[in-house]
Design a protein around this motif. Structure first.
Motif, PDB file in Angstrom:
ATOM      1  N   UNK A   1      14.512  13.228 -13.102  1.00 28.95           N
ATOM      2  CA  UNK A   1      13.754  12.336 -12.217  1.00 28.95           C
ATOM      3  C   UNK A   1      12.814  13.176 -11.366  1.00 28.95           C
ATOM      4  N   UNK A   2      11.525  12.836 -11.402  1.00 30.19           N
ATOM      5  CA  UNK A   2      10.518  13.510 -10.590  1.00 30.19           C
ATOM      6  C   UNK A   2       9.908  12.487  -9.636  1.00 30.19           C
ATOM      7  N   UNK A   3       9.930  12.812  -8.353  1.00 27.20           N
ATOM      8  CA  UNK A   3       9.488  11.878  -7.319  1.00 27.20           C
ATOM      9  C   UNK A   3       8.429  12.532  -6.442  1.00 27.20           C
ATOM     10  N   UNK A   4       7.401  11.763  -6.108  1.00 27.17           N
ATOM     11  CA  UNK A   4       6.448  12.168  -5.074  1.00 27.17           C
ATOM     12  C   UNK A   4       6.198  10.980  -4.160  1.00 27.17           C
ATOM     13  N   UNK A   5       6.552  11.142  -2.892  1.00 27.80           N
ATOM     14  CA  UNK A   5       6.184  10.163  -1.874  1.00 27.80           C
ATOM     15  C   UNK A   5       4.889  10.673  -1.244  1.00 27.80           C
ATOM     16  N   UNK A   6       3.762  10.199  -1.773  1.00 30.77           N
ATOM     17  CA  UNK A   6       2.446  10.715  -1.377  1.00 30.77           C
ATOM     18  C   UNK A   6       1.951   9.970  -0.145  1.00 30.77           C
TER      19      UNK A   6
ATOM     20  N   UNK B   1       0.828  -1.212   0.000  1.00 30.57           N
ATOM     21  CA  UNK B   1       0.000   0.000   0.000  1.00 30.57           C
ATOM     22  C   UNK B   1       0.855   1.251   0.000  1.00 30.57           C
ATOM     23  N   UNK B   2       1.954   1.231   0.752  1.00 33.70           N
ATOM     24  CA  UNK B   2       2.861   2.382   0.776  1.00 33.70           C
ATOM     25  C   UNK B   2       3.549   2.538  -0.575  1.00 33.70           C
ATOM     26  N   UNK B   3       4.026   1.434  -1.125  1.00 33.32           N
ATOM     27  CA  UNK B   3       4.739   1.493  -2.407  1.00 33.32           C
ATOM     28  C   UNK B   3       3.856   2.034  -3.510  1.00 33.32           C
ATOM     29  N   UNK B   4       2.556   1.727  -3.465  1.00 35.19           N
ATOM     30  CA  UNK B   4       1.651   2.213  -4.493  1.00 35.19           C
ATOM     31  C   UNK B   4       1.481   3.728  -4.440  1.00 35.19           C
ATOM     32  N   UNK B   5       1.899   4.339  -3.342  1.00 33.13           N
ATOM     33  CA  UNK B   5       1.810   5.791  -3.196  1.00 33.13           C
ATOM     34  C   UNK B   5       3.166   6.481  -3.397  1.00 33.13           C
ATOM     35  N   UNK B   6       4.162   5.753  -3.870  1.00 32.03           N
ATOM     36  CA  UNK B   6       5.486   6.339  -4.122  1.00 32.03           C
ATOM     37  C   UNK B   6       5.687   6.403  -5.627  1.00 32.03           C
ATOM     38  N   UNK B   7       5.551   7.603  -6.184  1.00 26.18           N
ATOM     39  CA  UNK B   7       5.522   7.800  -7.627  1.00 26.18           C
ATOM     40  C   UNK B   7       6.859   8.316  -8.140  1.00 26.18           C
TER      41      UNK B   7
END
Length: 420
Positions: A228-233, A188-194
């Motif tokens: 590289x664009x990252x969002x840890x949502x 669930x956490x990994x699915x929110x790390x884009x």
């Protein structure tokens, strides 16, 4: 071997699924107008004329939107979803109680619509979803829900990537968690790390066994010039231990030229490559047998032109010292560095005498320091000790198959693409 606190500030989901294939936002669709006893836009046949009008067409069924209408206590990580068997959603509008529209994007896999920022705590929202079924009929559904109050127990997070910086080709995306993420929550956490890259390159996440860090990398080093664009949502994401994610973290950074360092203990030489070509060979001294250097692929994590190594807390009195060091480049959390060591210049290229570091001459240390970037890889081979997972950014010290085995979600062959 110097001992320091970790560098890199701690800058640092509930995912609702559906059977629906969601696509990008589109124009509003109006419901077709139906006239009792006839089709839209046609006159109703007269009964006295001896004809029977077409039966009235039923209105399209409203969409069932998630979160459900009237629900409360929703996490601020909530995503919007709905289902149209055989069809697709064309538009999602999320509006806060104050009338402001919330931006967001639909996932490429069609599972949900993700707000571009965490929702506000203790706030009422209305979601309006429009879509078309397999017969071309337009459907719409609305749900009003309320988010939860700010939780008392949160989990800390960090992101080792800074906007506007340029990194080496081996720079992994490093997410850090304190305490670690329980194994059953990692999907669930990994699915929110884009993560998105330009040009596009596949990639995957890998979790350390204790859940305190997750690395993201491609099958090979990043292409020079990649953005590289990252969002840890992760703000508001609920975990099974009663904690919630503390904040969202994001960064956009660049990858520079290709620069690699390869050290062979057999020859005690470092070969330096830039954009694939050898540009220099340097003699080195590695760790002596009692304090060997680690073999594996490591990454430059921190650079200090001048610092002090203080190992007086080491249990072995023979390894306790305080020494000023020039041109230090950290490559493990355990205290291994590339650095200038003028006291060992006489044996560099012939014998290992260090406490685990890669010793080079003062001139070579200055030359290397002026050319490296955080994220540049160094591979050491042939020593008595193997690099331990998590002792530094160890994402590249394993094969691609070993790396993807540490993902909490299935990884397509060759790596996963972007979520949006």
């Amino acid at each position: 071997m110097g001992r320091f606190a970790r560098a890199g500030a701690m800058v640092g989901a509930l995912v609702l699924t559906a059977s629906l294939a969601l696509t990008g936002c589109g124009d509003d669709h109006k419901k077709p107008t139906f006239v009792a006893g006839g089709q839209a836009g046609q006159p109703t046949p007269s009964a006295s004329a001896g004809t029977t009008g077409d039966p009235a067409q039923p209105a399209p069924a409203p969409l069932r939107v998630s979160p459900a209408d009237g629900s409360s206590g929703r996490p601020v990580s909530t995503e919007i979803s709905a289902g149209i068997p055989g069809g697709k959603v064309s538009k999602v509008v999320l509006t806060a109680a104050n009338g402001r529209s919330v931006p967001g994007r639909l996932r490429l896999d069609g599972s949900s619509w993700v707000p571009s920022a965490p929702l506000k705590y203790a706030t009422r929202y209305t979601a309006t979803v429009s879509g078309t079924d397999q017969d071309g009929q337009t459907h719409q559904g609305t749900s009003t829900f309320t988010t939860m109050a700010r939780p008392k127990s949160m989990i800390g997070s960090g992101l080792y990537l800074f906007s506007g910086k340029t990194y080496g080709v081996a720079m992994p995306v490093v997410a850090e968690f304190s305490p670690g993420i329980p194994k059953k929550d990692r999907a669930a956490v990994q699915k929110r790390m884009f993560v998105q890259t330009d040009p596009p390159q596949p990639g995957a996440w890998h979790w350390l066994a204790n859940g305190t860090q997750a690395y993201y990398r491609a099958p090979e080093y990043w292409k020079p010039g990649t953005t590289i664009t990252v969002r840890l949502a992760l703000a508001g994401i609920p975990l099974s231990n009663g904690r919630y994610g503390n904040v969202d973290r994001s960064a956009t950074a660049k990858i520079g030229r290709s620069f690699e360092m390869k050290v062979d203990n057999a020859t005690k030489q470092m070969t330096v490559y830039e954009n694939g070509a050898v540009i220099r060979t340097l003699p080195v001294s590695l760790g002596k047998k009692s304090t060997p250097s680690s073999s594996g692929t490591m990454v430059v994590m921190e650079k200090k032109e001048s610092t002090v190594f203080d190992t007086r807390d080491e249990p072995d009195p023979n390894n306790q010292y305080v020494t000023e060091i020039d041109f230090a480049q950290r490559i493990t959390w355990g205290g291994e560095y590339i650095h200038a060591a003028p006291w060992s210049e006489g044996v560099q290229g012939r014998r290992n005498v260090s406490h685990g570091c890669v010793n080079v001459s003062m001139a070579d240390g200055r030359w290397l320091f002026g050319r490296t970037l955080v994220g540049d890889p160094i591979t050491v081979r042939g020593t008595e000790r193997k690099l331990a997972p998590g002792n530094g950014w160890t994402a590249w010290s394993m094969s691609w198959s070993q790396f993807v085995a540490g993902s909490a979600l299935p990884v397509p062959e060759g790596g996963a693409g972007p979520a949006f």
